[in-house]
Design an enzyme around this catalytic site. Structure first.
Site, PDB file in Angstrom:
ATOM      1  N   ILE A  12       0.545  52.063  10.313  1.00 16.97           N
ATOM      2  CA  ILE A  12       0.354  50.739  10.906  1.00 16.97           C
ATOM      3  C   ILE A  12      -1.123  50.507  11.242  1.00 16.97           C
ATOM      4  O   ILE A  12      -1.664  49.421  11.013  1.00 16.97           O
ATOM      5  CB  ILE A  12       1.244  50.579  12.158  1.00 16.97           C
ATOM      6  N   GLY A  36      -2.461  61.150   9.135  1.00 18.42           N
ATOM      7  CA  GLY A  36      -3.094  59.992   8.499  1.00 18.42           C
ATOM      8  C   GLY A  36      -3.701  60.387   7.163  1.00 18.42           C
ATOM      9  O   GLY A  36      -3.647  61.552   6.755  1.00 18.42           O
ATOM     10  N   ASP A  50      -9.948  64.522  17.466  1.00 20.16           N
ATOM     11  CA  ASP A  50      -8.686  64.473  18.203  1.00 20.16           C
ATOM     12  C   ASP A  50      -8.912  63.846  19.573  1.00 20.16           C
ATOM     13  O   ASP A  50      -9.887  64.175  20.256  1.00 20.16           O
ATOM     14  CB  ASP A  50      -8.166  65.918  18.357  1.00 20.16           C
ATOM     15  N   ASN A  91       0.335  64.767  23.560  1.00 18.85           N
ATOM     16  CA  ASN A  91      -0.421  63.926  22.612  1.00 18.85           C
ATOM     17  C   ASN A  91      -0.333  62.444  22.965  1.00 18.85           C
ATOM     18  O   ASN A  91      -1.334  61.733  22.923  1.00 18.85           O
ATOM     19  CB  ASN A  91       0.102  64.149  21.185  1.00 18.85           C
ATOM     20  N   TYR A 140      10.082  60.894  23.072  1.00 20.59           N
ATOM     21  CA  TYR A 140       9.161  59.948  22.430  1.00 20.59           C
ATOM     22  C   TYR A 140       9.088  58.642  23.230  1.00 20.59           C
ATOM     23  O   TYR A 140       8.004  58.195  23.633  1.00 20.59           O
ATOM     24  CB  TYR A 140       9.615  59.691  20.992  1.00 20.59           C
ATOM     25  N   ASN A 169      11.396  48.041  14.140  1.00 21.84           N
ATOM     26  CA  ASN A 169      11.210  48.951  13.001  1.00 21.84           C
ATOM     27  C   ASN A 169      10.159  48.446  12.024  1.00 21.84           C
ATOM     28  O   ASN A 169      10.413  47.497  11.278  1.00 21.84           O
ATOM     29  CB  ASN A 169      12.547  49.159  12.279  1.00 21.84           C
ATOM     30  N   ARG A 220      19.329  47.360  12.602  1.00 18.67           N
ATOM     31  CA  ARG A 220      17.980  47.424  13.165  1.00 18.67           C
ATOM     32  C   ARG A 220      17.196  46.162  12.787  1.00 18.67           C
ATOM     33  O   ARG A 220      17.506  45.487  11.814  1.00 18.67           O
ATOM     34  CB  ARG A 220      17.230  48.659  12.619  1.00 18.67           C
ATOM     35  N   ARG A 281      24.359  60.070  14.570  1.00 16.26           N
ATOM     36  CA  ARG A 281      23.392  60.968  15.204  1.00 16.26           C
ATOM     37  C   ARG A 281      23.402  60.715  16.702  1.00 16.26           C
ATOM     38  O   ARG A 281      23.455  59.554  17.125  1.00 16.26           O
ATOM     39  CB  ARG A 281      21.975  60.691  14.688  1.00 16.26           C
ATOM     40  N   GLY A 283      22.429  59.734  20.245  1.00 16.44           N
ATOM     41  CA  GLY A 283      21.332  58.891  20.752  1.00 16.44           C
ATOM     42  C   GLY A 283      20.975  57.725  19.862  1.00 16.44           C
ATOM     43  O   GLY A 283      20.034  56.990  20.155  1.00 16.44           O
TER      44      GLY A 283
END
Ligand SMILES: NC(=O)c1ccc[n+]([C@@H]2O[C@H](COP(=O)([O-])OP(=O)(O)OC[C@H]3O[C@@H](n4cnc5c(N)ncnc54)[C@H](O)[C@@H]3O)[C@@H](O)[C@H]2O)c1
Length: 362
Positions: A12, A36, A50, A91, A140, A169, A220, A281, A283
């Site tokens: 993105i 990337g 980083d 991160n 996440y 999405n 979605r 799945r 969740g």
């Protein structure tokens, strides 16, 4: 203006960098190239480094007259976050604090942040408004929600002007075919369906076909990556002109089921998609669709490319023109060369995009 684009070598972020350049800005990409691609950095300088390293940030802000930041850099796989939550908090959350410190040190106070619908968890009502209580069900989503809270308090205490765009999405590829999605492994549905159509993966696994949805598969809200990039340009402009920041959903307001996506891919490719039905799945909510009134009204954003046929056509065109395997190999070789060059230069984590391109070609 010079805009720092963290994660600008990713899917993105690279599309947003292109959009910034089209608007006359200079996107300064900061990316550690872990997920990337050098080939995706074409519209401005690249700082290889980083966010965990404050000296890299210092160098970026010192080397370029940066006036605003688009912050894409993150780890972004829900499943991975379940088994490696520490990596996600370190991160996505802690490293963002480094970025905010550097911004404050350099008096840069405009930020657009990549948040996610994963902050909502399993909401009871659809479509999901921004006022729906955030209740993430994975690290996440939690790591991103923590950043949103940090932005709020940085706004209160230090005057940070910020927008958090909660993407649904992201899908599709650059309309001109210059960029696209290239993850390894690729967890996202549309490139996986296209991969299955072309035989790159043996069959598409369908997780759950007994949901309470019209055809039993999960629904979605897919938004074209070019429309996402446009929203960043609008958010930046809005903040720059003194508009009030905050949280905005970024989706289309229309959902598509897995089966609808499969049909769209079959229509575009003319190939049958082999399917393998698996259980649900844990969740995975049955439906996630955005209420989009706020982003349309406040930012004046409209989706222009986010129909399923356009998303699939652009993604398929990209897939056919770019063999994932060969690009991954090229990318890995380029990164090795680039790291060697950076080490030799000792203090030079920053290189111009032209240099990166020439290393890529060697
Ligand atoms: N793809 C989606 O559908 C989606 C949905 C919601 C939110 N998002 C968010 O959008 C952003 C971009 O997602 P994407 O799909 O382009 O992911 P991506 O993995 O393609 O891009 C992320 C980029 O960030 C870089 N990066 C990661 N950690 C870094 C660090 N510590 N320092 C420097 N660079 C680092 C990676 O190398 C990569 O180039 C992420 O923040 C993600 O959470 C994505």
């Amino acid at each position: 203006m010079h805009v720092l684009v963290t994660g600008g070598a990713g899917y993105i972020g690279s599309h947003a960098a292109k959009r910034l350049a089209q608007a006359g800005h200079v996107p300064v990409v900061l990316d550690n190239l872990v997920r990337g691609h050098l080939q995706a950095v074409r519209w401005g300088p690249l700082v290889v480094g980083d966010l965990a390293d404050p000296t890299v940030l210092e160098q970026a802000f010192h080397s370029y007259p940066i006036e605003a930041v688009l912050h894409f850099a993150a780890l972004a796989y829900v499943g991975e976050s379940m088994s490696a939550p520490a990596d996600y908090f370190r991160n996505n959350t802690t490293n963002t604090l480094n970025l905010l410190d550097a911004m404050r040190n350099h008096r840069v106070n405009v930020l657009v942040f990549s948040s996610t619908c994963a902050v909502y968890g399993n909401p009871l009502r659809q479509p999901i408004t921004e006022d729906t209580p955030a209740a993430p069900v994975n690290p996440y989503g939690e790591s991103k929600l923590m950043v949103e809270r940090m932005l709020h308090w940085h706004g209160e205490a230090y005057g940070l002007k910020w927008v958090a765009l909660r993407y649904f999405n992201a899908a599709g590829a650059d309309i001109e075919g210059e960029l696209g999605e290239l993850h390894d492994p690729e967890p996202h549905l549309i490139p996986r369906v296209i991969g299955a159509a072309h035989g790159a993966i043996p069959a598409l696994e369908v997780f759950g076909s007994d949901y309470d949805t019209p055809d039993g598969t999960a629904v979605r809200d897919y938004i074209h990556v070019t429309d996402l990039a446009e929203a960043h340009a609008l958010a930046l402009d809005h903040l720059w002109k003194g508009g009030a920041g905050g949280i905005f959903n970024l989706g289309t307001g229309r959902g598509h089921s897995v089966r609808e996506v499969v049909q769209a891919v079959e229509a575009v490719t003319g190939r049958r998609v082999p399917l393998r039905e698996s259980g649900r799945r844990p969740g995975d909510p049955p439906v996630l669709v955005a209420a989009t009134g706020r982003v349309r009204t406040v930012l004046g954003w409209q989706p222009r490319h986010s129909t399923l046929p356009t998303i699939v056509e652009t993604a398929n065109k990209w897939h056919l023109a770019n063999s994932a395997a060969s690009i991954m190999t090229l990318n890995a070789a380029s990164i090795v060369a680039l790291r060697a060059a950076s080490t030799a230069a000792a203090d030079a984590a920053s290189i111009a995009a032209e240099d990166a391109a020439s290393i890529t070609q060697r």
